[in-house]
Design a protein around this motif. Structure first.
Motif, PDB file in Angstrom:
ATOM      1  N   ASP A  11     -11.874 -43.946  28.750  1.00 15.36           N
ATOM      2  CA  ASP A  11     -11.371 -43.000  27.904  1.00 15.36           C
ATOM      3  C   ASP A  11     -10.935 -41.754  28.664  1.00 15.36           C
ATOM      4  OD1 ASP A  11     -14.789 -41.168  27.662  1.00 15.36           O
ATOM      5  OD2 ASP A  11     -13.819 -42.238  29.276  1.00 15.36           O
ATOM      6  N   GLU A  12     -10.706 -41.586  29.927  1.00 12.94           N
ATOM      7  CA  GLU A  12     -10.228 -40.481  30.378  1.00 12.94           C
ATOM      8  C   GLU A  12      -8.579 -40.663  30.693  1.00 12.94           C
ATOM      9  OE1 GLU A  12     -11.571 -37.667  32.984  1.00 12.94           O
ATOM     10  OE2 GLU A  12     -13.625 -38.337  32.461  1.00 12.94           O
ATOM     11  N   ASN A  14      -6.689 -39.560  33.057  1.00 12.72           N
ATOM     12  CA  ASN A  14      -6.751 -39.358  34.711  1.00 12.72           C
ATOM     13  C   ASN A  14      -7.073 -40.411  35.476  1.00 12.72           C
ATOM     14  OD1 ASN A  14      -5.410 -36.719  34.580  1.00 12.72           O
ATOM     15  ND2 ASN A  14      -7.322 -35.746  34.548  1.00 12.72           N
ATOM     16  N   MET A  59     -17.732 -45.326  26.850  1.00 10.26           N
ATOM     17  CA  MET A  59     -16.525 -45.473  26.160  1.00 10.26           C
ATOM     18  C   MET A  59     -16.761 -45.011  24.689  1.00 10.26           C
ATOM     19  SD  MET A  59     -13.511 -47.930  27.398  1.00 10.26           S
ATOM     20  CE  MET A  59     -14.384 -49.430  27.055  1.00 10.26           C
ATOM     21  N   PRO A  60     -15.970 -44.195  24.033  1.00  6.91           N
ATOM     22  CA  PRO A  60     -16.217 -44.232  22.596  1.00  6.91           C
ATOM     23  C   PRO A  60     -16.210 -45.707  21.814  1.00  6.91           C
ATOM     24  CG  PRO A  60     -14.423 -42.910  23.060  1.00  6.91           C
ATOM     25  CD  PRO A  60     -14.770 -43.591  24.554  1.00  6.91           C
ATOM     26  N   ARG A  61     -16.918 -45.562  20.536  1.00  4.92           N
ATOM     27  CA  ARG A  61     -16.821 -46.895  19.622  1.00  4.92           C
ATOM     28  C   ARG A  61     -17.545 -47.827  20.209  1.00  4.92           C
ATOM     29  NH1 ARG A  61     -12.078 -46.957  16.332  1.00  4.92           N
ATOM     30  NH2 ARG A  61     -11.353 -44.803  16.016  1.00  4.92           N
ATOM     31  N   HIS A 144     -30.131 -49.351  21.143  1.00  2.00           N
ATOM     32  CA  HIS A 144     -30.378 -48.601  19.660  1.00  2.00           C
ATOM     33  C   HIS A 144     -29.363 -49.342  18.850  1.00  2.00           C
ATOM     34  CE1 HIS A 144     -32.318 -45.394  21.566  1.00  2.00           C
ATOM     35  NE2 HIS A 144     -31.391 -45.314  22.839  1.00  2.00           N
ATOM     36  N   ARG A 145     -28.248 -50.002  19.182  1.00  2.96           N
ATOM     37  CA  ARG A 145     -27.365 -50.596  18.145  1.00  2.96           C
ATOM     38  C   ARG A 145     -27.079 -52.001  18.767  1.00  2.96           C
ATOM     39  NH1 ARG A 145     -22.484 -46.785  19.453  1.00  2.96           N
ATOM     40  NH2 ARG A 145     -21.632 -47.833  20.988  1.00  2.96           N
ATOM     41  N   SER A 158     -27.268 -50.374  13.632  1.00  2.03           N
ATOM     42  CA  SER A 158     -28.459 -49.796  14.328  1.00  2.03           C
ATOM     43  C   SER A 158     -29.271 -50.794  14.328  1.00  2.03           C
ATOM     44  CB  SER A 158     -28.724 -48.429  13.182  1.00  2.03           C
ATOM     45  OG  SER A 158     -29.897 -48.140  13.801  1.00  2.03           O
TER      46      SER A 158
ATOM     47  N   ILE B 233      -9.373 -30.580  31.109  1.00  2.00           N
ATOM     48  CA  ILE B 233      -8.677 -31.368  32.211  1.00  2.00           C
ATOM     49  C   ILE B 233      -9.018 -32.664  32.002  1.00  2.00           C
ATOM     50  CG2 ILE B 233      -8.273 -31.516  34.546  1.00  2.00           C
ATOM     51  CD1 ILE B 233      -8.965 -28.664  35.073  1.00  2.00           C
ATOM     52  N   ARG B 234     -10.297 -33.090  31.747  1.00  2.00           N
ATOM     53  CA  ARG B 234     -10.311 -34.412  31.585  1.00  2.00           C
ATOM     54  C   ARG B 234      -9.827 -35.315  30.224  1.00  2.00           C
ATOM     55  NH1 ARG B 234     -16.730 -35.408  31.772  1.00  2.00           N
ATOM     56  NH2 ARG B 234     -15.918 -37.527  31.273  1.00  2.00           N
ATOM     57  N   PHE B 235      -9.866 -34.376  29.198  1.00  4.19           N
ATOM     58  CA  PHE B 235      -9.706 -34.833  27.787  1.00  4.19           C
ATOM     59  C   PHE B 235      -8.440 -34.183  27.385  1.00  4.19           C
ATOM     60  CE2 PHE B 235     -13.265 -37.488  27.407  1.00  4.19           C
ATOM     61  CZ  PHE B 235     -14.444 -36.737  28.075  1.00  4.19           C
ATOM     62  N   LEU B 271     -16.253 -36.376  21.654  1.00  5.72           N
ATOM     63  CA  LEU B 271     -15.190 -36.756  22.607  1.00  5.72           C
ATOM     64  C   LEU B 271     -15.632 -38.199  23.411  1.00  5.72           C
ATOM     65  CD1 LEU B 271     -13.987 -33.830  24.598  1.00  5.72           C
ATOM     66  CD2 LEU B 271     -12.801 -34.824  22.513  1.00  5.72           C
ATOM     67  N   HIS B 272     -16.886 -38.297  23.525  1.00  3.13           N
ATOM     68  CA  HIS B 272     -17.339 -39.469  24.172  1.00  3.13           C
ATOM     69  C   HIS B 272     -17.529 -40.695  23.167  1.00  3.13           C
ATOM     70  CE1 HIS B 272     -18.900 -36.796  27.758  1.00  3.13           C
ATOM     71  NE2 HIS B 272     -17.773 -37.227  27.752  1.00  3.13           N
ATOM     72  N   GLU B 273     -17.925 -40.352  22.111  1.00  2.00           N
ATOM     73  CA  GLU B 273     -18.414 -41.147  21.172  1.00  2.00           C
ATOM     74  C   GLU B 273     -17.419 -41.257  19.963  1.00  2.00           C
ATOM     75  OE1 GLU B 273     -22.461 -40.670  20.078  1.00  2.00           O
ATOM     76  OE2 GLU B 273     -23.297 -40.926  21.882  1.00  2.00           O
ATOM     77  N   SER B 274     -16.112 -40.439  19.927  1.00  5.51           N
ATOM     78  CA  SER B 274     -15.091 -40.882  19.171  1.00  5.51           C
ATOM     79  C   SER B 274     -13.976 -40.734  19.647  1.00  5.51           C
ATOM     80  CB  SER B 274     -15.454 -39.992  17.658  1.00  5.51           C
ATOM     81  OG  SER B 274     -14.546 -38.840  18.003  1.00  5.51           O
ATOM     82  N   THR B 275     -12.821 -41.220  19.037  1.00  7.05           N
ATOM     83  CA  THR B 275     -11.531 -40.898  19.580  1.00  7.05           C
ATOM     84  C   THR B 275     -10.667 -39.752  19.195  1.00  7.05           C
ATOM     85  OG1 THR B 275     -10.843 -42.415  17.936  1.00  7.05           O
ATOM     86  CG2 THR B 275     -11.078 -43.528  20.326  1.00  7.05           C
ATOM     87  N   TYR B 302     -14.950 -40.802  11.902  1.00  4.96           N
ATOM     88  CA  TYR B 302     -15.515 -41.867  12.061  1.00  4.96           C
ATOM     89  C   TYR B 302     -16.657 -41.886  13.417  1.00  4.96           C
ATOM     90  CZ  TYR B 302     -16.623 -46.591  13.225  1.00  4.96           C
ATOM     91  OH  TYR B 302     -17.237 -47.995  13.615  1.00  4.96           O
ATOM     92  N   THR B 304     -19.645 -44.001  15.339  1.00  4.51           N
ATOM     93  CA  THR B 304     -20.054 -45.092  15.699  1.00  4.51           C
ATOM     94  C   THR B 304     -21.629 -44.798  15.349  1.00  4.51           C
ATOM     95  OG1 THR B 304     -18.643 -45.260  17.502  1.00  4.51           O
ATOM     96  CG2 THR B 304     -20.032 -47.142  17.170  1.00  4.51           C
ATOM     97  N   PRO B 305     -22.420 -45.737  14.684  1.00  2.00           N
ATOM     98  CA  PRO B 305     -23.731 -45.545  14.138  1.00  2.00           C
ATOM     99  C   PRO B 305     -24.543 -45.745  15.583  1.00  2.00           C
ATOM    100  CG  PRO B 305     -23.053 -47.645  13.558  1.00  2.00           C
ATOM    101  CD  PRO B 305     -21.915 -47.185  14.283  1.00  2.00           C
ATOM    102  N   ALA B 306     -25.782 -44.916  15.400  1.00  2.00           N
ATOM    103  CA  ALA B 306     -26.860 -45.101  16.525  1.00  2.00           C
ATOM    104  C   ALA B 306     -26.280 -44.791  17.957  1.00  2.00           C
ATOM    105  CB  ALA B 306     -27.453 -46.243  16.290  1.00  2.00           C
ATOM    106  N   LYS B 308     -26.523 -42.517  21.468  1.00  2.00           N
ATOM    107  CA  LYS B 308     -27.819 -42.242  22.176  1.00  2.00           C
ATOM    108  C   LYS B 308     -28.387 -40.758  22.043  1.00  2.00           C
ATOM    109  CE  LYS B 308     -26.077 -45.429  25.705  1.00  2.00           C
ATOM    110  NZ  LYS B 308     -25.676 -45.282  27.084  1.00  2.00           N
TER     111      LYS B 308
END
Lengths: 250, 354
Positions: A11-12, A14, A59-61, A144-145, A158, B233-235, B271-275, B302, B304-306, B308
């Motif tokens: 996801d990064e 870099n 990663m997301p999603r 969890h899912r 879920s 810087i990361r994202f 950021l971590h759980e979506s785009t 959007y 993602t369900p559940a 952490k």
């Protein structure tokens, strides 16, 4: 010299760029695509069918592990994680190589050597890697899912929405109010990762979500039936019944 | 506490050996100072000393079980004297009873009558010595236990401190940032240098804060900005942040790193759980005598369900606020479809600034 088609998933930007720059020292590797989330990774890897996949775990999603569960085309996977105790433990238990971020050129080269060693001289085809099962058995992170596939669609549900899970040979059937889904996994791997107070193994081949239980009845001697919401009946064994009794306190 | 003599076989044997020795000596003395035969003298002395030796063992329990109530020295002294009188009486009666069993009545009677005063004096002396011995032993044991406890507490303290430091560093953030940094070093030395300094300053600030101290809003905002610019810087383009903090709020105080979980949460969920991209706005203002601060971010369309999320971040903020301000601090959360806002009201009480 045949090229090794490579896909980068992180996801990064870099992080992907770093791998790209390291790969310049190994001209055999050709980068055919990249993705910044799990869902895109599944789609693109199934389309492009690369030989090697560099896969980030967080990663997301969809997580790296979930991606793996859903891939139809299975490339050789190089895992990467910044910090994930569960992942690292699962990798080590399955004797699977992984990269800890940040990693240097030398460490990266070692991983490349491992990939090269997988090539058979004759047809220059990388054999399919079935890491999924190995990992699934050793992963102990609480679940969890669940990422499920139905045809071309990917559903992520879920764990609270799962009614029950039933073993079916090398697979399991995951039953939800939306229907049932087949997954290549063992019942044991789920048992390890589910909350034992919510998901009870009532039978050698069944784990039930107690939140959906309406009634528990005894049919004949040593046969019990658990009635779920939506009029679903599933059989429990004697030991399963006892376990249920202990956990639900009735 | 264990009985110093009774619970160890070695000491028990030693104890009775000592009393045997004492009784032998006394036997000789009585024999040489009276008309009583050596045998009778020994028998008498033996009964005298050994019955005492046995009863004396029980005095330990009276001493130890009295240790609990701190009702003052007179209470303790009264207790001990009473116990002493009871034990001595019971002992002396036992001695008299057993010595009836000795042959040669006549001599015995004369001997006994003449020496009962001496016997009682000796009895009292033995009793006091015995008590003294137990007291010393108990004192020594208490002292040892205290030292051990102190050592253990110090160990525990060190462990706790280490745990606090560990919890103040987010390892995911750390290693992912280092990874980003490793790439920048190869491609953009200036940017790498900048990021390294920011990361180092952020970490230093994070681990050097004692648990519930207060810091000025200015220092806290500086640190939060560091964190957010590292994440930028990361994202890249996916993260935007703004701070609206008037000058009059800069010197106001709040618990160190209180806001950190809020920024981390916003980034995690968006950021971590979506785009999608995220905008984080921090607004502060003076609200009477309190600091009013809110952190808001848009929510991804959007999700993602559940994921952490465990709510630990918010809970820790609640707990810290309560710990420092009691009921006076307030936290409000507004969780709407498009926007997530956390609002804090932090009273300004007179605490020492770090």
């Amino acid at each position: 010299m045949k090229t090794i088609r490579t896909f980068l998933s992180d996801d990064e930007e870099n992080a992907r760029n770093l791998v790209r720059s390291f790969l310049q020292a190994h001209p055999q590797f050709e980068i055919v695509g990249e993705a910044a989330d799990g869902l895109s990774t599944v789609k693109m890897v199934n389309d492009l069918k690369p030989d090697v996949l560099f896969l980030d775990i967080q990663m997301p999603r969809l997580s790296g592990f979930e991606v793996l569960e859903l891939l139809v085309h299975k490339p050789f996977v190089v895992f990467a994680t910044a910090y994930d105790q569960y992942a690292v433990r699962a990798f080590e238990a399955s004797a699977i190589d992984y990269l800890l971020k940040p990693f240097g050129r030398e460490r990266f080269s070692t991983a490349i050597q491992k990939i090269m060693a997988q090539f058979s001289d004759k047809n220059m085809e990388l054999p399919q890697q079935d890491v999924t099962t190995k990992l699934a058995q050793n992963l102990e992170e609480p679940l969890h899912r669940i990422a499920l596939k139905k045809g071309a669609d990917i559903h992520v549900i879920s764990i609270d929405d799962v009614l029950y899970i039933e073993a079916d040979g090398d697979y399991v059937q995951i039953h939800t109010p939306e229907g049932r889904f087949l997954k290549e996994a063992t019942l044991l791997s789920y048992e390890k990762r589910l909350n034992a107070n919510q998901f009870v193994r009532i039978h050698r081949s069944r784990i039930v979500n107690v939140n959906f239980i309406r009634k528990v009845e005894q049919m004949e001697k040593e046969t019990y039936v658990v009635l779920l919401k939506g009029n679903i009946q599933i059989r429990a064994s004697l030991s399963g019944y006892r376990l249920l009794k202990a956990i639900m306190n009735f | 506490m264990k009985h110093p003599i009774l619970e160890t076989r070695k000491y028990l044997l030693l104890y009775f050996a000592v009393w045997l020795f004492m009784s032998v000596i006394q036997g000789f003395v009585f024999h040489t100072n009276s008309l009583v035969s050596l045998a009778n003298s020994f028998a008498d002395s033996f009964i005298f000393h050994f019955t005492f030796a046995i009863y004396a063992l029980s005095v330990w329990y009276a001493l130890v079980y009295d240790a609990g109530n701190k009702k003052g020295i007179f209470y303790i002294a009264f207790n001990q004297i009473t116990i002493g009188v009871i034990v001595l009486t019971i002992w002396f009666l036992t001695y008299l009873f057993l010595s009836e069993l000795l042959p040669q009545h006549l001599y015995k009677n004369t001997f006994r009558l003449a020496n009962y005063r001496l016997h009682l004096t000796f009895g009292l002396l033995y009793y006091i010595l015995n008590l003294f011995f137990y007291l010393t032993f108990r004192f020594y044991k208490n002292w040892q236990e205290k030292i051990l406890l102190e050592m253990q507490l110090r160990e525990k303290n060190k462990e706790a401190e280490l745990a606090v430091i560990k919890s103040q560093i987010n390892p995911h953030f750390l290693f992912n940032s280092l990874n980003s940094l490793s790439y920048l070093i190869l491609t953009n030395a200036d940017k790498a240098h900048e990021m390294l300094i920011k990361l180092s300053d952020f970490l230093r600030y994070s681990i050097s804060q004692p648990a519930n101290q207060l810091a000025s809003l200015q220092l806290e905002i500086e640190n939060s900005k560091r964190y957010l610019s590292i994440e930028t810087i990361r994202f890249g383009e996916r993260l935007h942040f703004q701070f609206y903090v008037p000058d009059e709020c800069m010197e106001m105080l709040l618990p160190t790193l209180l806001l950190q979980p809020l920024y981390e949460n916003a980034i995690k969920h968006n950021l971590h759980e979506s785009t999608e991209t995220i905008e984080i706005k921090t607004l502060a203002r003076k609200n009477g005598e309190a600091l009013s601060i809110s952190i808001q971010n848009n929510k991804p369309i959007y999700r993602t369900p559940a994921g952490k999320s465990t709510g630990i971040g918010l809970q820790s903020i609640q707990e810290r606020l309560f710990l420092v301000y009691g009921e006076k601090a307030r936290m409000f959360i507004s969780n709407q479809a498009n926007e997530y806002v956390v609002h804090l009201e932090i009273p300004q009480i007179s605490f020492k600034k770090i």
